[in-house]
Write a protein that holds these residues in place. Structure first.
Motif, PDB file in Angstrom:
ATOM      1  N   ASP A   1       0.874  -1.175   0.000  1.00 26.24           N
ATOM      2  CA  ASP A   1       0.000   0.000   0.000  1.00 26.24           C
ATOM      3  C   ASP A   1       0.910   1.223   0.000  1.00 26.24           C
ATOM      4  O   ASP A   1       1.526   1.541   1.017  1.00 26.24           O
TER       5      ASP A   1
ATOM      6  N   GLU B   1       0.299   4.250   0.135  1.00 24.68           N
ATOM      7  CA  GLU B   1      -0.141   5.349   0.995  1.00 24.68           C
ATOM      8  C   GLU B   1       0.454   5.246   2.391  1.00 24.68           C
ATOM      9  O   GLU B   1       0.746   6.264   3.015  1.00 24.68           O
TER      10      GLU B   1
ATOM     11  N   GLN C   1     -10.204  -5.165  -1.594  1.00 23.56           N
ATOM     12  CA  GLN C   1     -10.616  -4.100  -2.496  1.00 23.56           C
ATOM     13  C   GLN C   1     -11.164  -4.714  -3.777  1.00 23.56           C
ATOM     14  O   GLN C   1     -10.788  -5.824  -4.151  1.00 23.56           O
TER      15      GLN C   1
END
Length: 141
Positions: free
Chosen positions: A100, A102, A134
């Motif tokens: 990820d 982020e 997701q």
């Protein structure tokens, strides 16, 4: 007759392709439902990988993964390989990782096509029994 056979081959080829995890997928923000990036999922040396081909917000295309570790530290997010080393196991690809960008964290991963809609790729990152899944949408031609 040859035209009919060619047309059937084309349609079957497209059906098989649409049932594959390979190709380009739009990642969707869990909170807003807005598309964030395009990820290209591909095969390399018998394993499945995915790289961020394009960040959709122009002002974020030069963002770097400042929280990532190792080789990914400070790498541009656009172009980064975020899915790595997934192996096919029946209808799923598993035993790989997803990063990820982020938060810079890397998780165990598996991916599979949604059984009701093969144009939705389910992407799961997990640590032991905790996970988040997701839905990525197949990029239309």
């Amino acid at each position: 007759m040859k035209i009919l056979i060619c047309a059937m081959g084309f349609l079957l080829g497209n059906l098989v392709y649409s049932q594959e995890v390979y190709g380009e997928w739009k990642t969707i923000d869990d909170n807003t439902g807005i598309a964030k990036s395009i990820v290209e999922v591909y095969e390399q040396n018998g394993k499945v990988f995915g790289r961020i081909k394009k960040i959709l917000k122009k002002d974020q295309r030069d963002v770097r993964c400042v929280n990532c570790k190792g080789d990914l530290k400070n790498q541009k997010v656009e172009g980064m390989v975020i899915l790595k080393d997934l192996s096919k196991d029946e209808d799923e690809f598993e035993d790989g990782t997803v990063t990820d960008p982020e938060n810079g964290k890397t998780y165990n991963a598996k991916i599979w096509l949604n059984e009701d809609d093969p144009d939705i790729l389910m992407v799961r990152g997990y640590l032991s029994f905790l996970y988040r899944t997701q839905e990525w949408k197949r990029l239309e031609d």
